[in-house]
Design a protein around this motif. Structure first.
Motif, short mmCIF file in Angstrom:
data_model
loop_
_atom_site.label_atom_id
_atom_site.label_comp_id
_atom_site.label_asym_id
_atom_site.label_seq_id
_atom_site.Cartn_x
_atom_site.Cartn_y
_atom_site.Cartn_z
N GLU A 9 -16.93 -22.72 -4.28
CA GLU A 9 -15.84 -22.77 -3.41
C GLU A 9 -16.57 -22.15 -2.01
N ARG A 10 -15.53 -22.38 -1.15
CA ARG A 10 -15.83 -21.91 0.38
C ARG A 10 -14.85 -20.81 0.36
N ILE A 11 -15.53 -19.65 0.88
CA ILE A 11 -14.70 -18.34 1.33
C ILE A 11 -14.69 -18.05 2.61
N ILE A 12 -13.44 -17.78 3.28
CA ILE A 12 -13.69 -17.51 4.65
C ILE A 12 -12.77 -16.06 4.99
N SER A 13 -13.89 -15.18 5.39
CA SER A 13 -13.54 -13.72 5.66
C SER A 13 -13.30 -13.51 7.14
N THR A 14 -12.30 -12.82 7.36
CA THR A 14 -12.27 -12.36 8.92
C THR A 14 -12.06 -11.01 9.06
N ALA B 9 -22.16 -10.06 6.60
CA ALA B 9 -21.45 -9.25 5.56
C ALA B 9 -22.38 -8.15 5.37
N GLY B 10 -21.67 -7.06 4.69
CA GLY B 10 -22.49 -6.20 4.10
C GLY B 10 -22.17 -6.12 2.33
N LEU B 11 -23.14 -6.40 1.66
CA LEU B 11 -22.80 -6.58 0.31
C LEU B 11 -23.48 -5.34 -0.49
N GLN B 12 -23.08 -4.40 -1.39
CA GLN B 12 -23.25 -3.22 -1.87
C GLN B 12 -23.64 -3.98 -3.43
N ILE B 13 -24.73 -3.53 -3.99
CA ILE B 13 -25.14 -3.90 -5.72
C ILE B 13 -25.06 -2.38 -5.91
N GLU B 14 -24.27 -2.37 -7.24
CA GLU B 14 -24.31 -0.90 -7.75
C GLU B 14 -25.78 -0.55 -7.95
N HIS B 15 -26.17 0.69 -8.11
CA HIS B 15 -27.50 1.21 -8.05
C HIS B 15 -28.34 1.00 -7.07
N GLU B 16 -28.08 0.44 -6.04
CA GLU B 16 -28.80 0.09 -4.82
C GLU B 16 -28.37 1.04 -3.76
N VAL C 94 -27.40 -6.56 3.94
CA VAL C 94 -26.81 -7.03 5.25
C VAL C 94 -27.19 -8.79 5.00
N LEU C 95 -26.21 -9.37 4.99
CA LEU C 95 -26.29 -10.91 4.87
C LEU C 95 -25.86 -11.53 6.27
N ARG C 96 -26.56 -12.36 7.10
CA ARG C 96 -26.11 -13.18 8.01
C ARG C 96 -26.55 -14.81 7.75
N ALA C 97 -26.08 -15.62 8.67
CA ALA C 97 -26.02 -16.95 8.56
C ALA C 97 -27.35 -17.40 7.80
N THR D 128 -16.91 -7.72 6.54
CA THR D 128 -17.44 -8.93 6.94
C THR D 128 -17.19 -8.71 8.29
N SER D 129 -17.61 -9.60 9.21
CA SER D 129 -17.63 -9.68 10.53
C SER D 129 -16.07 -9.87 11.03
N ASP D 130 -15.91 -8.94 12.23
CA ASP D 130 -14.48 -9.20 12.63
C ASP D 130 -14.74 -10.14 14.07
#
Length: 116
Positions: free
Chosen positions: A33-38, A63-70, A75-78, A95-97
């Protein structure tokens, strides 16, 4: 039919009113799937914990992805990708605005063990 991952955004994604999910391919053991976040994020105290594994790539935005126990969020970029095994609790902190964040997500089921 969608032929370019960077164009043909759904109306809601173009307006930036909600995150959009578009199934690109579905088979019995895999879904792409393609996900588009704004600017969206997971609700407070909400954690994803999916029965399938997921491999996700940020193609545009951030985007900022948080994994439990980390302690630190990732920080994920292109170009950045991450593998999320089944049942791994995780959440999207932001996610980036400034521009749409376009994700490519591959969800997969693990093969079932045979009882022979």
């Amino acid at each position: 039919m969608l032929t370019n991952l960077f164009s043909h955004f759904p109306e809601a994604a173009e307006r930036g009113t909600q995150e959009t999910f578009e199934e690109l391919l579905s088979r019995p053991d895999v879904r792409i799937e393609r996900i588009i976040s704004t600017g969206q994020a997971s609700p407070p105290d909400f954690w994803y914990s999916q029965p399938q594994g997921e491999w996700v790539l940020v193609m545009q935005g951030a985007a900022g992805l948080q994994i439990e126990h980390e302690e630190q969020e990732r920080v994920l970029r292109a170009g950045d990708f991450v593998h999320l095994p089944a049942q791994l609790r995780h959440r999207v902190n932001w996610t980036s605005d400034k521009e749409p964040t376009i994700w490519l997500a591959v969800h997969y089921d693990l093969p079932q063990a045979c009882d022979d």
